[in-house]
Design an enzyme around this catalytic site. Sequence first.
Site, PDB file in Angstrom:
ATOM      1  N   SER A  73       0.833  -1.202   0.000  1.00  0.00           N
ATOM      2  CA  SER A  73       0.000   0.000   0.000  1.00  0.00           C
ATOM      3  C   SER A  73       0.867   1.251   0.000  1.00  0.00           C
ATOM      4  O   SER A  73       1.621   1.505   0.948  1.00  0.00           O
ATOM      5  CB  SER A  73      -0.916  -0.006   1.226  1.00  0.00           C
ATOM      6  N   ASP A  81      -4.451   4.025  -2.163  1.00  0.00           N
ATOM      7  CA  ASP A  81      -5.567   4.400  -1.302  1.00  0.00           C
ATOM      8  C   ASP A  81      -5.943   5.863  -1.486  1.00  0.00           C
ATOM      9  O   ASP A  81      -5.174   6.744  -1.099  1.00  0.00           O
ATOM     10  CB  ASP A  81      -5.169   4.211   0.171  1.00  0.00           C
ATOM     11  N   MET A 139     -11.691   5.316  -1.156  1.00  0.00           N
ATOM     12  CA  MET A 139     -12.433   5.536   0.087  1.00  0.00           C
ATOM     13  C   MET A 139     -13.032   6.934   0.014  1.00  0.00           C
ATOM     14  O   MET A 139     -12.659   7.845   0.758  1.00  0.00           O
ATOM     15  CB  MET A 139     -11.487   5.373   1.284  1.00  0.00           C
ATOM     16  N   ASP A 172      -7.406  -6.132   3.496  1.00  0.00           N
ATOM     17  CA  ASP A 172      -6.677  -4.872   3.645  1.00  0.00           C
ATOM     18  C   ASP A 172      -6.770  -4.395   5.090  1.00  0.00           C
ATOM     19  O   ASP A 172      -7.869  -4.143   5.590  1.00  0.00           O
ATOM     20  CB  ASP A 172      -7.316  -3.853   2.677  1.00  0.00           C
ATOM     21  N   GLY A 173      -5.605  -4.264   5.723  1.00  0.00           N
ATOM     22  CA  GLY A 173      -5.554  -3.701   7.061  1.00  0.00           C
ATOM     23  C   GLY A 173      -4.912  -4.638   8.070  1.00  0.00           C
ATOM     24  O   GLY A 173      -5.429  -5.725   8.315  1.00  0.00           O
ATOM     25  N   GLY A 174      -3.773  -4.225   8.594  1.00  0.00           N
ATOM     26  CA  GLY A 174      -3.114  -5.013   9.629  1.00  0.00           C
ATOM     27  C   GLY A 174      -2.563  -6.347   9.152  1.00  0.00           C
ATOM     28  O   GLY A 174      -2.402  -7.271   9.960  1.00  0.00           O
ATOM     29  N   HIS A 217      -0.999  -1.085  -4.393  1.00  0.00           N
ATOM     30  CA  HIS A 217      -2.302  -0.699  -3.846  1.00  0.00           C
ATOM     31  C   HIS A 217      -2.297   0.802  -3.576  1.00  0.00           C
ATOM     32  O   HIS A 217      -1.394   1.330  -2.914  1.00  0.00           O
ATOM     33  CB  HIS A 217      -2.549  -1.490  -2.558  1.00  0.00           C
ATOM     34  N   MET A 276      -8.421   8.808  -0.293  1.00  0.00           N
ATOM     35  CA  MET A 276      -9.327   9.136   0.832  1.00  0.00           C
ATOM     36  C   MET A 276      -9.775  10.585   0.714  1.00  0.00           C
ATOM     37  O   MET A 276      -8.952  11.462   0.436  1.00  0.00           O
ATOM     38  CB  MET A 276      -8.590   8.960   2.160  1.00  0.00           C
ATOM     39  N   GLY A 290      -1.402   1.280   9.567  1.00  0.00           N
ATOM     40  CA  GLY A 290      -0.797   0.967  10.856  1.00  0.00           C
ATOM     41  C   GLY A 290      -1.755   0.582  11.967  1.00  0.00           C
ATOM     42  O   GLY A 290      -1.384   0.607  13.139  1.00  0.00           O
ATOM     43  N   GLY A 328       0.670  -2.315   4.041  1.00  0.00           N
ATOM     44  CA  GLY A 328       1.367  -1.036   4.007  1.00  0.00           C
ATOM     45  C   GLY A 328       2.535  -1.030   4.958  1.00  0.00           C
ATOM     46  O   GLY A 328       3.701  -1.168   4.558  1.00  0.00           O
ATOM     47  N   HIS A 365      -7.975   1.759  -4.544  1.00  0.00           N
ATOM     48  CA  HIS A 365      -8.978   1.605  -3.488  1.00  0.00           C
ATOM     49  C   HIS A 365      -9.539   2.990  -3.176  1.00  0.00           C
ATOM     50  O   HIS A 365      -8.867   3.812  -2.545  1.00  0.00           O
ATOM     51  CB  HIS A 365      -8.281   0.983  -2.261  1.00  0.00           C
ATOM     52  N   PHE A 416      -6.836   4.780   7.844  1.00  0.00           N
ATOM     53  CA  PHE A 416      -5.470   4.960   8.334  1.00  0.00           C
ATOM     54  C   PHE A 416      -4.667   3.678   8.167  1.00  0.00           C
ATOM     55  O   PHE A 416      -5.215   2.568   8.289  1.00  0.00           O
ATOM     56  CB  PHE A 416      -5.479   5.335   9.828  1.00  0.00           C
ATOM     57  N   MET A 465     -12.287  -5.307   4.336  1.00  0.00           N
ATOM     58  CA  MET A 465     -11.461  -4.500   5.242  1.00  0.00           C
ATOM     59  C   MET A 465     -11.274  -5.253   6.561  1.00  0.00           C
ATOM     60  O   MET A 465     -12.248  -5.652   7.205  1.00  0.00           O
ATOM     61  CB  MET A 465     -12.126  -3.145   5.521  1.00  0.00           C
TER      62      MET A 465
HETATM   63  C1  DX5 Z   1      -6.551   1.726   5.223  1.00  0.00           C
HETATM   64  C2  DX5 Z   1      -6.041   1.474   3.825  1.00  0.00           C
HETATM   65  C3  DX5 Z   1      -4.980   0.453   3.778  1.00  0.00           C
HETATM   66  C4  DX5 Z   1      -3.732   0.789   4.554  1.00  0.00           C
HETATM   67  C5  DX5 Z   1      -3.204  -0.504   5.088  1.00  0.00           C
HETATM   68  O1  DX5 Z   1      -7.746   2.396   5.182  1.00  0.00           O
HETATM   69  O2  DX5 Z   1      -7.083   1.031   2.984  1.00  0.00           O
HETATM   70  O3  DX5 Z   1      -4.658   0.054   2.446  1.00  0.00           O
HETATM   71  O4  DX5 Z   1      -2.756   1.441   3.805  1.00  0.00           O
HETATM   72  O5  DX5 Z   1      -2.178  -0.232   5.949  1.00  0.00           O
HETATM   73  P1  DX5 Z   1      -1.571  -1.300   6.960  1.00  0.00           P
HETATM   74  O6  DX5 Z   1      -1.081  -2.478   6.154  1.00  0.00           O
HETATM   75  O7  DX5 Z   1      -0.501  -0.541   7.629  1.00  0.00           O
HETATM   76  O8  DX5 Z   1      -2.704  -1.717   7.879  1.00  0.00           O
HETATM   77 ZN    ZN Z   2      -6.562   0.135   1.011  1.00  0.00          ZN
END
Ligand code: DX5
Ligand code: ZN
Length: 220
Positions: free
Chosen positions: A7, A32, A65, A175-177, A30, A34, A145, A197, A63, A143, A137
């Site tokens: 990401s 993002d 958002m 996606d996420g963590g 990827h 926002m 991290g 990410g 992606h 965000f 998700m």
């Molecule tokens: C969060 C994003 C993710 C984000 C993932 O809303 O959609 O793509 O960058 O970041 P990590 O891998 O750090 O959770």
């Molecule tokens: Zn994403």
Amino acid sequence: MIKIAPSLLAADFACLKEELAKVKDADYLHVDVMDGHFVPNISFGPPVIAAAAAVSTLPLDVHLMVNEPERLIPDIFAAGQGKIDCITVHWEACRHIHRTLQVIRNLKVRVGVSLNPATPVLNLKYILPLIDRMLIMTVNPGFGGQAFLSEVVPKIEDAARLISSLKAGCEIEVDGGIDRQTAPVVVNAGAKILVAGTAIFRAPDPARAIKDLRRASEVK
Ligand code: DX5
Ligand code: ZN
């Protein structure tokens, strides 16, 4: 084979070209976007996507958002300069999602729909034939991290069951963590594309981190 999508959000924007060179062995980049409305954060838009597309060799996994994303899709598509593989919108952000998916399909890129943690997979049942990628998700979007939400794992399993029962050709992305610990959990549940990410761009050696994620995903 499991695909890895670093990401861009976690990259150092002051040296984008060097950052992107470090992840050239991934499968997708990827991206993002926002808007500060659908999610409480603002990331970047077409100019940064154009810069990334110009220096990256990876297909872009976009992606969105953003609320009512169809007004933004033409500019995002143009910024991708032919490198966009998939445009994903959020189920929660579209008033007439069927129409939005047609707008994406007409651009001849893959069509993705993302679900927030509380949104049921069944909401996509009747439009599943129109979807190439279901982005589940595993954090609340907005965000990088954040900690992985393990309560979403049964939803990934539900999605895999629904896709197979309807014989739909839709891939599950998460996606996420996602890191070395959570990758095998989501792959076991049915995920095929892993977005990461922090675990990639904030690692001391991002190329090595991609290899480690691939190895951690070899679970079956
Ligand atoms: C969060 C994003 C993710 C984000 C993932 O809303 O959609 O793509 O960058 O970041 P990590 O891998 O750090 O959770
Ligand atoms: Zn994403």
